[in-house]
Design a protein around this motif. Sequence first.
Motif: not given
Length: 128
Positions: A21-24, A101-106, A88-94
Amino acid sequence: MNKKTFFALTIVAALLTGCARTAPIHNVNQTLTQRYTDNQMKLAIIEAGINRKWVMTPVSPGVINGRLAQRDLVANIRITYTSQNYRIDYVSSENLNAGQGEIHNKYNRWVTSLDQEIQLRLSALAAQ
């Protein structure tokens, strides 16, 4: 362990491996062949974001913050732009399993869709 049990465990392991469920984290860096005014870039990015249900907030010239909330999932991004490129850069998430360096595929699907929408809006401007 009998052959049936071993086979069943092998199938389950293969399925679980394929369902990661996660990817870079996907950050976008687009260089455009056409030049646009600052206002054209700003409006294309804001309208694309709104169309994809992002809340877009201009912060300063060349910088827009975006926030997308779906149920209990939240993503915050920063878009920086000039007349000929944008990032477009990632800042944060909940609740998106971000870490190392990974995050949910969504998240990556949301950012890819936003990027495509921005490109469509800029293409429409270029055709005018």
